[in-house]
Write a protein that holds these residues in place. Structure first.
Motif, PDB file in Angstrom:
ATOM      1  N   THR A 623       0.893  -1.243  -0.011  1.00 17.01           N
ATOM      2  CA  THR A 623       0.074  -0.059  -0.061  1.00 17.01           C
ATOM      3  C   THR A 623       0.955   1.302  -0.008  1.00 17.01           C
ATOM      4  O   THR A 623       1.950   1.246   0.666  1.00 17.01           O
ATOM      5  N   LEU A 629      -3.468   0.141  -2.964  1.00 10.51           N
ATOM      6  CA  LEU A 629      -3.200  -1.441  -2.897  1.00 10.51           C
ATOM      7  C   LEU A 629      -2.824  -1.780  -4.040  1.00 10.51           C
ATOM      8  O   LEU A 629      -3.312  -1.554  -5.258  1.00 10.51           O
ATOM      9  N   TRP A 652      -7.084   2.195   1.022  1.00  7.44           N
ATOM     10  CA  TRP A 652      -6.216   1.453   2.113  1.00  7.44           C
ATOM     11  C   TRP A 652      -5.337   2.304   3.056  1.00  7.44           C
ATOM     12  O   TRP A 652      -4.623   1.537   3.985  1.00  7.44           O
ATOM     13  N   TYR A 655      -5.464   1.897   7.164  1.00  7.48           N
ATOM     14  CA  TYR A 655      -5.168   0.737   7.676  1.00  7.48           C
ATOM     15  C   TYR A 655      -3.578   0.828   8.030  1.00  7.48           C
ATOM     16  O   TYR A 655      -2.749   1.558   7.412  1.00  7.48           O
ATOM     17  N   VAL A 658      -1.133  -4.480   7.383  1.00 11.80           N
ATOM     18  CA  VAL A 658      -1.684  -5.576   6.260  1.00 11.80           C
ATOM     19  C   VAL A 658      -0.908  -6.598   6.372  1.00 11.80           C
ATOM     20  O   VAL A 658       0.358  -6.746   6.146  1.00 11.80           O
ATOM     21  N   ALA A 674      -6.442  -6.936   7.443  1.00 10.93           N
ATOM     22  CA  ALA A 674      -5.869  -5.672   7.525  1.00 10.93           C
ATOM     23  C   ALA A 674      -6.707  -4.956   8.990  1.00 10.93           C
ATOM     24  O   ALA A 674      -7.721  -5.182   9.254  1.00 10.93           O
ATOM     25  N   ARG A 695     -14.774  -6.350   2.283  1.00  6.03           N
ATOM     26  CA  ARG A 695     -14.324  -6.718   3.533  1.00  6.03           C
ATOM     27  C   ARG A 695     -15.144  -7.094   4.597  1.00  6.03           C
ATOM     28  O   ARG A 695     -16.352  -6.713   4.409  1.00  6.03           O
TER      29      ARG A 695
END
Length: 766
Positions: A623, A629, A652, A655, A658, A674, A695
Motif C-alpha cells: 500500500t 493497494l 487502504w 489501515y 496489512v 487489515a 471486507r
C-alpha cells in the motif's frame, strides 16, 4: 635359593638391525646350586596328539578357546557368567565344568577354582580330561604357603605368584603323576625375588607346555626386562631393555622367544632369539600392529588383531586384520585365517586358533609346525557351523514418504542369515547431516530379523519436532560377534516429501518466525503444535546474525524464489528492496541478500506470502502513502521475483497493518487481514484473480499488537493460522496464537498466549 648369573653382553646385528636387548643367560639353581646348561634348541616332550579327524566336531558359538590338549579343547562363552566346556576331538562329546573360571594350557589338564576370578581363588581343582570320571585333585593354595594365587597353566605346570617384600615372585607347581595321585605339593620359584618384580604378560603366547615368558622390573633402577624360563630345567634367559625402548606382547616356543619391540632406531618390529644361542637379532619387517598378540609356531611367527576386542568407537563394529604367519628366517608371509578372536598353545608346538576362512567357515583351527620348516599346516578341528559372512535375505525399507506417513512412524527391517551379530543402523538427514544411531546386540536366533521403528521425529536435536523433509540415507553394518567374518554394509535412501509452507524454513512441517531485537540482532524461532488443531509452543531458537537494524520493513514472503523454502523480503531506509532466499537449513536459514530494486520507499505497508492470483506462486502486495493497494505477481524467479505491479484499488490508507495470511477463510485463493487505526481487524477474501471481496469485520481490540504474522498451518489441522506479537514492554512481551477455523464469518478461534519468541525483546516479528 641361590641365583647364579652368567652375563654375556652382545652387540648382535642382523639385516642391519640392532638387537634391542642385552641377552643374559641366568641359571636359577633348582637343587644345591647346580648349574644347568640350557640347550640351544630345547625340545618339547613327545606329545600324544591324536591324528586329524575326518569329522569336525562342534565348537560353541559366541565362545573363545582358552585351552587345548591332545584329546580335546576348552572353550569359554562370552558374557557376564561364562560357560567353560571341554570338547573331545574323538567324538564331539563335551563336559561343562563347574565354577566361573577354568584354565587350560597345552595339555589335557584343566584347572578351575572356587571364586569368580583365578586370582581370588583359595582352592583349585585339577582335572585330567583324558580320563573322564576321574575325581579331580583339590589343591588348597593356603596350604602351599601364604599369599599364593593362580596365574596360568603351562602343560602340567600350574603357574602361581605371590607378593614377597613388595615384589611379585613367580612360582610353578608341576602336576606330575605323583602330585595328581595325592603326593606332596611343593611350588618352586621361577622368576622374581628381592630385586626382581615379575608378572605374567596379559595376553598372547607367553606360555606353552614347558616355557614361560615373564615381564619384569630389575633392581632399584626399575629396568624393564623379559625373562624366559624353562619350567623343566629351571634355566632362564634375561632380556633387559635399553633406555627408551619398550617391549610389547611376547611369545615362547620350544625353540624361540620373541616379543614386539618399539621405539628402537631401526623402527618398531619384533625381537627374536634362540635362548642360549648367539645369533639373536631384531626384525623390523612388518609383523602387524605393536599391540597385537604374538605367537610362535615352529620357525614361524603368528599374529593378528583380536577382532571382538578391538572395536571402533562410533559403531561398535569389529575392526579386524587377518591372522598371518611369517617366517622368521625369510620373512615370507601367509594369511591363514580371515581373522581371529582367541588362540592358545597346543601340544607338539601347535597353535589352536578360534577363527575362520571364507571356504571352511568359523571354528577352531589347528596351526602346526612342519618338520621341514615350511609354512605351517592349517586344519579345521571344530566348527560352529556358520559361514564367516553375514548375508541379507530380505529387507523392508521405504523409498518415498509423505510428511503424514512419517508422522505416523516408519518401520525398517532386515532379515539376516545369522543372529549372533553386532549391528548398527545410522539414519542421516542428507542436507543437514543430522543423524541418529541404533544398535543390536547378538542374539541366539538364527536366522534373525532386525527391526527398527522411526517415530517420525527430527534427528540430532535436543527437542525433536517433526522430521525434516528431503533425502535421508540409512546405513546398516553387521558383523559376527566373534569378529571372524567381514562386516556387512548396506545403505539406501528414502525421501520425505513435504510441500512448501509459507513459514517452514527448515522443512519440518512446522511454522517458524524471525524476531529482530532493537540493536539489529536477528533470531530464528521454531514452534510446534501441542496437539492437532491446538495452540503452538516454542521448540528451539537460534541466532541468525546482526546488522538487521538497517531495514525498516521485514516480511516473510513464502517461496518467491522458486525453490522449496520460504524467503524473506527486507527494505532498507533508502527504499531498496532485498531478497534473502531460504536455504532449508535451520542452522543457517537465510542465504546472502539479492537486490530486487529501488523506489520501494513509496510504500508504507508491504505484505507477501499469499497466492492471490491463483497460479500457485506467492505474490507481493503493498500500500502506498496515497492509500492505493498494489499487486506484485510472483514469478518464481530469484533474480526477478515479481512482475510489473497492478493496481488493486484505493482506500487502504485507513489501515496501519496489512498481512497476507494464505487461504484463511476457505475461499479459492489467498486472503488478507487489515487492521484499521481504531484497532479493528478486517478480512479480505481473495477471489483468485488478484482482487478481493468486500471486507468482513473480524473484531476489535487488535490495536495492541506490534505485528500480525500469517504463518500458514502451524498446528496441523489443515487451516491457516495467525500469530500476533504484542508491543513489548519491560514487563510484557510474547506472541498470541490464533488458530484458523476455515470459516469466513468467524475465521479465528480465541487467542492463546505462547512462548514461541521466548524472552526476546524484539521490535519486529515476521
Amino acid at each position: 635359593m641361590t641365583r647364579v648369573h652368567t652375563v654375556h653382553t652382545h652387540h648382535r646385528r642382523h639385516r642391519h638391525h640392532r638387537l634391542a636387548a642385552i641377552a643374559a643367560t641366568v641359571v636359577l639353581a633348582v637343587t644345591g646350586g647346580t648349574v644347568c646348561v640350557l640347550p640351544a634348541a630345547a625340545a618339547t616332550p613327545p606329545g600324544t596328539q591324536e591324528s586329524p579327524q575326518e569329522t569336525v566336531v562342534p565348537f560353541p558359538t559366541a565362545a573363545d578357546v582358552v585351552g587345548a590338549g591332545p584329546s580335546g579343547f576348552l572353550s569359554k562363552t562370552r558374557g557376564a557368567i561364562p560357560e567353560f566346556r571341554w570338547t573331545r576331538y574323538a567324538d564331539g562329546s563335551s563336559l561343562v565344568l563347574p565354577g566361573t573360571y577354568a584354565l587350560g594350557g597345552g595339555s589335557d589338564l584343566v584347572v578351575s577354582g572356587d571364586r569368580s576370578t583365578q586370582a581370588s581363588a583359595r582352592l583349585v581343582e585339577v582335572r585330567d580330561m583324558a580320563r573322564p570320571g576321574t575325581a579331580p585333585l583339590v589343591i588348597y593354595l593356603d596350604a602351599l604357603g601364604d599369599g599364593y594365587y593362580v596365574v596360568g597353566l603351562a602343560g602340567d605346570h600350574l603357574l602361581l605368584a605371590r607378593d614377597e617384600n613388595g615384589n611379585t615372585v613367580q612360582y610353578a607347581l608341576t602336576l606330575d603323576a605323583d602330585v595328581l595321585a595325592g603326593g606332596p605339593q611343593q611350588p618352586r620359584k621361577t622368576a622374581g625375588g628381592v630385586q626382581v618384580d615379575c608378572w605374567e604378560p596379559a595376553e598372547g603366547g607367553w606360555a606353552d607346555t614347558r616355557f614361560v615368558l615373564y615381564d619384569c622390573w630389575i633392581a632399584d633402577e626399575r629396568i624393564p626386562a623379559k625373562i624366559f624360563v624353562d619350567l623343566v630345567t629351571g634355566q632362564s634367559s634375561w632380556y633387559p631393555q635399553a633406555d627408551g625402548e619398550y617391549a610389547g606382547p611376547g611369545a615362547v616356543s620350544a625353540t624361540h622367544v620373541a616379543w614386539r619391540q618399539t621405539r628402537v632406531p631401526g623402527g618398531d618390529g619384533i625381537a627374536v632369539d634362540r635362548p642360549g644361542d648367539a645369533t639373536a637379532y631384531t626384525w623390523s619387517q612388518g609383523g602387524g600392529h605393536s599391540s597385537d598378540p604374538l605367537y610362535l609356531v615352529g620357525d614361524w611367527l603368528a599374529y593378528g588383531q583380536q577382532a571382538h576386542i578391538d572395536t571402533t568407537a562410533r559403531t561398535g563394529q569389529p575392526t579386524v586384520r587377518p591372522f598371518t604367519v611369517q617366517s622368521i628366517a625369510t620373512g615370507e608371509k601367509a594369511v591363514v585365517l580371515t581373522a581371529f578372536s582367541s588362540a592358545v598353545s597346543g601340544p607338539d608346538g601347535s597353535l589352536l586358533v578360534r577363527g575362520g576362512t571364507p571356504d571352511r567357515g568359523e571354528g577352531l583351527y589347528r596351526i602346526s609346525p612342519r618338520t621341514d620348516g615350511g609354512r605351517p599346516d592349517v586344519e579345521l578341528v571344530a566348527s560352529t557351523g556358520q559361514s564367516t559372512t553375514v548375508t541379507v535375505t530380505g529387507t523392508t525399507t521405504p523409498a518415498t514418504l509423505t510428511g503424514e506417513q512419517v508422522a505416523d512412524g516408519v518401520d525398517f527391517g532386515w532379515n539376516l542369515s545369522r543372529g549372533d551379530v553386532r549391528a548398527t543402523l545410522t539414519l542421516t538427514h542428507v542436507a543437514s547431516g543430522a543423524r541418529t544411531f541404533t544398535s543390536w546386540d547378538p542374539a541366539a536366533t538364527t536366522p534373525r530379523t532386525l527391526g527398527w521403528h522411526w517415530d517420525g521425529r527430527d534427528l540430532g536435536t535436543e527437542k525433536p519436532g517433526p522430521a525434516r523433509g528431503g533425502a535421508y540415507e540409512w546405513t546398516l553394518t553387521a558383523a559376527p560377534d566373534e569378529g571372524i567374518g567381514p562386516e556387512l554394509r548396506l545403505s539406501g535412501r528414502i525421501t520425505v516429501n513435504r510441500p512448501p509452507a509459507p513459514h517452514d524454513f527448515d522443512g519440518d512441517g512446522t511454522a517458524d518466525v524471525f524476531g529482530r531485537e532493537p540493536g539489529g540482532l536477528l533470531r530464528f524461532f521454531r514452534s510446534q503444535s501441542t496437539a492437532v488443531g491446538g495452540p503452538v509452543r516454542s521448540l528451539h531458537w537460534s541466532q541468525v546474525g546482526g546488522g538487521w537494524q538497517v531495514y525498516d520493513r521485514l516480511e516473510t514472503a513464502g517461496d518467491i524464489a522458486g525453490t522449496t523454502a520460504p524467503d524473506v523480503l527486507a527494505r532498507d531506509t533508502s527504499g531498496v528492496l532485498w531478497l534473502y532466499q531460504g536455504t532449508g537449513n535451520r542452522d543457517k536459514p537465510l542465504s546472502g541478500r539479492t537486490r530486487i530494486g529501488g523506489g520501494w520507499q513509496t510504500y508504507d505497508r508491504i505484505a507477501a506470502g499469499s497466492d492471490v492470483t491463483g497460479d500457485g506462486r506467492p505474490d507481493g502486495l503493498a500500500t502506498d502513502k496515497a492509500g492505493v493497494l498494489w499487486l506484485y505477481p510472483g514469478t518464481g524467479n530469484a533474480s526477478a521475483p515479481f512482475s510489473a505491479r497492478k493496481r488493486v484499488g484505493g482506500g487502504w490508507g485507513i489501515y496501519n497493518e496489512v498481512t497476507a495470511v494464505g487461504n484463511l477463510a476457505g475461499g479459492p485463493a489467498g486472503d488478507l487481514l487489515a487492521r484499521d487505526k481504531g484497532g479493528v481487524l478486517w478480512l479480505y477474501l481473495g477471489k483468485g484473480d488478484g482482487t478481493f471481496a468486500a471486507r468482513t469485520r473480524v473484531g476489535g481490540g487488535w490495536g495492541g499488537f506490534l505485528d500480525l504474522v500469517g504463518v500458514g498451518d502451524a498446528n496441523g489441522d489443515g487451516r491457516a493460522d495467525l500469530m500476533a506479537a504484542i508491543t513489548p514492554t519491560p514487563t510484557s512481551h510474547g506472541v498470541t496464537f490464533y488458530s484458523g477455523t476455515g470459516d469466513w464469518k468467524s475465521p479465528l478461534k480465541p487467542g492463546v498466549k505462547t512462548d514461541v519468541t521466548s524472552w526476546t525483546n524484539y521490535d519486529r516479528i515476521f
